[in-house]
Design an enzyme around this catalytic site. Structure first.
Site, PDB file in Angstrom:
ATOM      1  N   GLY A   1       0.815  -1.209   0.000  1.00  0.00           N
ATOM      2  CA  GLY A   1       0.000   0.000   0.000  1.00  0.00           C
ATOM      3  C   GLY A   1       0.848   1.258   0.000  1.00  0.00           C
TER       4      GLY A   1
ATOM      5  N   HIS B   1      -6.078  15.158   2.422  1.00  0.00           N
ATOM      6  CA  HIS B   1      -5.613  14.158   3.397  1.00  0.00           C
ATOM      7  C   HIS B   1      -5.289  14.813   4.738  1.00  0.00           C
ATOM      8  CE1 HIS B   1      -5.141  11.451  -0.053  1.00  0.00           C
ATOM      9  NE2 HIS B   1      -5.041  10.459   0.818  1.00  0.00           N
TER      10      HIS B   1
ATOM     11  N   LYS C   1       0.428  13.101   6.491  1.00  0.00           N
ATOM     12  CA  LYS C   1       0.796  12.340   5.288  1.00  0.00           C
ATOM     13  C   LYS C   1       2.135  12.842   4.749  1.00  0.00           C
ATOM     14  CE  LYS C   1      -0.943  10.777   0.802  1.00  0.00           C
ATOM     15  NZ  LYS C   1      -0.335   9.453   1.010  1.00  0.00           N
TER      16      LYS C   1
HETATM   17  N1  LIG Z   1      -2.909   1.937  -0.521  1.00  0.00           N
HETATM   18  C1  LIG Z   1      -3.732   2.350   0.440  1.00  0.00           C
HETATM   19  O1  LIG Z   1      -4.953   2.111   0.409  1.00  0.00           O
HETATM   20  C2  LIG Z   1      -3.169   3.135   1.580  1.00  0.00           C
HETATM   21  C3  LIG Z   1      -1.849   3.468   1.562  1.00  0.00           C
HETATM   22  N2  LIG Z   1      -1.298   4.176   2.600  1.00  0.00           N
HETATM   23  C4  LIG Z   1       0.125   4.398   2.495  1.00  0.00           C
HETATM   24  O2  LIG Z   1       0.763   3.553   3.451  1.00  0.00           O
HETATM   25  C5  LIG Z   1       1.957   4.175   3.910  1.00  0.00           C
HETATM   26  C6  LIG Z   1       1.905   4.262   5.429  1.00  0.00           C
HETATM   27  O3  LIG Z   1       0.903   5.204   5.803  1.00  0.00           O
HETATM   28  P1  LIG Z   1       0.596   5.531   7.340  1.00  0.00           P
HETATM   29  O4  LIG Z   1       0.266   4.280   8.068  1.00  0.00           O
HETATM   30  O5  LIG Z   1      -0.343   6.650   7.356  1.00  0.00           O
HETATM   31  O6  LIG Z   1       2.049   6.041   7.816  1.00  0.00           O
HETATM   32  P2  LIG Z   1       2.688   5.908   9.278  1.00  0.00           P
HETATM   33  O7  LIG Z   1       3.852   6.826   9.270  1.00  0.00           O
HETATM   34  O8  LIG Z   1       1.627   6.053  10.312  1.00  0.00           O
HETATM   35  O9  LIG Z   1       3.184   4.377   9.319  1.00  0.00           O
HETATM   36  C7  LIG Z   1       4.335   3.892   8.714  1.00  0.00           C
HETATM   37  C8  LIG Z   1       4.986   2.966   9.733  1.00  0.00           C
HETATM   38  O10 LIG Z   1       6.064   2.283   9.105  1.00  0.00           O
HETATM   39  C9  LIG Z   1       7.164   2.316  10.004  1.00  0.00           C
HETATM   40  N3  LIG Z   1       8.407   2.070   9.276  1.00  0.00           N
HETATM   41  C10 LIG Z   1       9.200   2.946   8.632  1.00  0.00           C
HETATM   42  N4  LIG Z   1      10.238   2.309   8.071  1.00  0.00           N
HETATM   43  C11 LIG Z   1      10.087   0.994   8.376  1.00  0.00           C
HETATM   44  C12 LIG Z   1      10.830  -0.171   8.098  1.00  0.00           C
HETATM   45  N5  LIG Z   1      11.961  -0.113   7.367  1.00  0.00           N
HETATM   46  N6  LIG Z   1      10.387  -1.362   8.569  1.00  0.00           N
HETATM   47  C13 LIG Z   1       9.262  -1.439   9.310  1.00  0.00           C
HETATM   48  N7  LIG Z   1       8.513  -0.361   9.615  1.00  0.00           N
HETATM   49  C14 LIG Z   1       8.923   0.832   9.151  1.00  0.00           C
HETATM   50  C15 LIG Z   1       7.068   3.668  10.636  1.00  0.00           C
HETATM   51  O11 LIG Z   1       7.866   3.751  11.791  1.00  0.00           O
HETATM   52  P3  LIG Z   1       8.335   5.224  12.331  1.00  0.00           P
HETATM   53  O12 LIG Z   1       7.049   5.840  12.869  1.00  0.00           O
HETATM   54  O13 LIG Z   1       9.362   4.915  13.342  1.00  0.00           O
HETATM   55  O14 LIG Z   1       8.823   5.985  11.133  1.00  0.00           O
HETATM   56  C16 LIG Z   1       5.575   3.727  10.923  1.00  0.00           C
HETATM   57  O15 LIG Z   1       5.235   3.048  12.114  1.00  0.00           O
HETATM   58  C17 LIG Z   1       2.028   5.541   3.202  1.00  0.00           C
HETATM   59  O16 LIG Z   1       2.817   5.432   2.038  1.00  0.00           O
HETATM   60  C18 LIG Z   1       0.570   5.799   2.842  1.00  0.00           C
HETATM   61  O17 LIG Z   1       0.427   6.670   1.737  1.00  0.00           O
HETATM   62  C19 LIG Z   1      -2.053   4.574   3.669  1.00  0.00           C
HETATM   63  C20 LIG Z   1      -3.377   4.298   3.717  1.00  0.00           C
HETATM   64  C21 LIG Z   1      -4.055   3.573   2.667  1.00  0.00           C
HETATM   65  O1  LIG Z   2      -1.404   8.298   3.438  1.00  0.00           O
HETATM   66  C1  LIG Z   2      -2.620   7.995   3.428  1.00  0.00           C
HETATM   67  O2  LIG Z   2      -3.359   8.201   4.386  1.00  0.00           O
HETATM   68  C2  LIG Z   2      -3.165   7.377   2.209  1.00  0.00           C
HETATM   69  N1  LIG Z   2      -2.349   7.053   1.245  1.00  0.00           N
HETATM   70  C3  LIG Z   2      -2.705   6.485  -0.009  1.00  0.00           C
HETATM   71  C4  LIG Z   2      -2.397   7.454  -1.132  1.00  0.00           C
HETATM   72  O3  LIG Z   2      -1.382   8.153  -1.078  1.00  0.00           O
HETATM   73  O4  LIG Z   2      -3.178   7.495  -2.103  1.00  0.00           O
HETATM   74  C5  LIG Z   2      -4.105   5.945  -0.020  1.00  0.00           C
HETATM   75  C6  LIG Z   2      -5.093   6.797   0.722  1.00  0.00           C
HETATM   76  O5  LIG Z   2      -5.269   7.978   0.024  1.00  0.00           O
HETATM   77  C7  LIG Z   2      -4.611   7.070   2.142  1.00  0.00           C
END
Ligand SMILES: NC(=O)C1=CN([C@@H]2O[C@H](COP(=O)(O)OP(=O)(O)OC[C@H]3O[C@@H](n4cnc5c(N)ncnc54)[C@H](OP(=O)(O)O)[C@@H]3O)[C@@H](O)[C@H]2O)C=CC1
Ligand SMILES: O=C(O)C1=N[C@H](C(=O)O)C[C@H](O)C1
Length: 250
Positions: free
Chosen positions: A78, A135, A139
């Site tokens: 994702g 967003h 983000k």
């Molecule tokens: N495709 C979809 O439907 C969606 C995609 N996303 C995407 O997912 C990604 C994460 O989003 P979000 O959860 O909001 O971000 P967050 O920053 O909340 O979560 C990312 C997590 O990954 C950890 N992390 C960073 N590097 C590593 C590593 N090498 N190994 C393991 N863990 C690691 C971070 O740790 P630390 O906090 O220490 O940096 C953090 O806990 C983004 O790219 C977002 O755009 C989000 C929602 C929906």
């Molecule tokens: O970072 C987010 O929150 C999300 N990331 C994805 C994106 O960049 O499109 C999916 C969704 O929009 C949530």
């Protein structure tokens, strides 16, 4: 029947922590690892993970996927920040591991997938089209992966149909006022406390406009797509771009 052995990378993040709960709650899956920053990827092999759900950030995703693919662990991704160069690199790893599958889903929610499909369908019928994504302010990237993908799909559909560029007579503009240019489609990014993930595709023609809007109000909106991706990727070798490939949208 044996359960699908699933790991989550980025397990402490906003979406990763929801994914951990969703995998734990799925009757046909077993959560075998939940990795956060600093945890060793070797744990995935030791735990016998079949699928890794990758939800970290653009800086970490390539290293994590290289490890997974080299070890025959399927990926459901994702994380955003994909470029043509990154996709080519991933394809080369997959070529060397031909039984392994990776799904990259710019968005796991059904509404967002349908928004992309509807936008693609509508794009050739309107003179003008712009994308607005909105967003939460934590983000890391802009524009969103979903908006970038939506704009590319719109641009491809318009090119295929032989559409002229959208009219825009702006003579002077502050930097950024017309948004980012993604394949010729203006994309505007809003970051606002209180929001989660939202997108509008604005289409305009003579005397009418069409707005396609999607709102993710909770991270639970992404969970059915993640679970579907995990179930399907194990029998889909190579790179799959977009959850729509695993949905019956005909
Ligand atoms: N495709 C979809 O439907 C969606 C995609 N996303 C995407 O997912 C990604 C994460 O989003 P979000 O959860 O909001 O971000 P967050 O920053 O909340 O979560 C990312 C997590 O990954 C950890 N992390 C960073 N590097 C590593 C590593 N090498 N190994 C393991 N863990 C690691 C971070 O740790 P630390 O906090 O220490 O940096 C953090 O806990 C983004 O790219 C977002 O755009 C989000 C929602 C929906
Ligand atoms: O970072 C987010 O929150 C999300 N990331 C994805 C994106 O960049 O499109 C999916 C969704 O929009 C949530």
């Amino acid at each position: 029947m044996s359960k699908l052995r699933v790991a989550v990378i980025g397990a402490k993040g906003r979406i990763g922590s929801e994914a951990v709960k969703a995998v734990e709650a799925a009757e046909d899956m077993e959560l075998v690892a939940a990795l956060g920053r600093g945890d060793q990827l070797e744990t995935l092999v030791e735990a016998g993970a079949q699928v890794a759900v990758e939800l970290t950030n653009p800086d970490a995703v390539m290293g994590n996927l290289e490890f997974c693919v080299r070890n025959g662990i399927h990926g459901v991704v994702g994380t955003t920040g994909w470029s043509d160069e990154r996709l080519a690199q991933l394809r080369s790893w997959l070529d060397a591991s031909p039984r392994t599958g990776v799904l990259i889903a710019p968005n796991f929610s059904i509404g967002a997938v349908l928004t992309m499909q509807f936008a693609q369908q509508a794009a050739r019928f309107f003179e003008s089209v712009e994308v607005v994504e909105l967003h939460h302010p934590n983000k890391a990237d802009a524009p969103s992966g979903t908006a970038a993908r939506t704009a590319q799909l719109i641009a491809d559909a318009r090119e295929k149909a032989g559409c002229a560029p959208a009219p825009d007579a702006t003579a002077t503009a502050l930097d950024g006022a017309r948004g980012a240019d993604v394949a010729g489609v203006p994309v505007h990014s809003v970051r606002l406390r209180g929001l989660l993930a939202h997108q509008e595709v604005l289409l305009g023609g003579e005397g009418e406009t069409l707005t396609i809007r999607h709102d993710s109000l909770h991270h639970s909106s992404f969970m059915p797509g993640i679970l579907l991706g995990a179930r399907r990727v194990v029998t889909t070798p190579g790179l799959t771009m977009g959850l729509e490939n695993f949905l019956d949208l005909a």
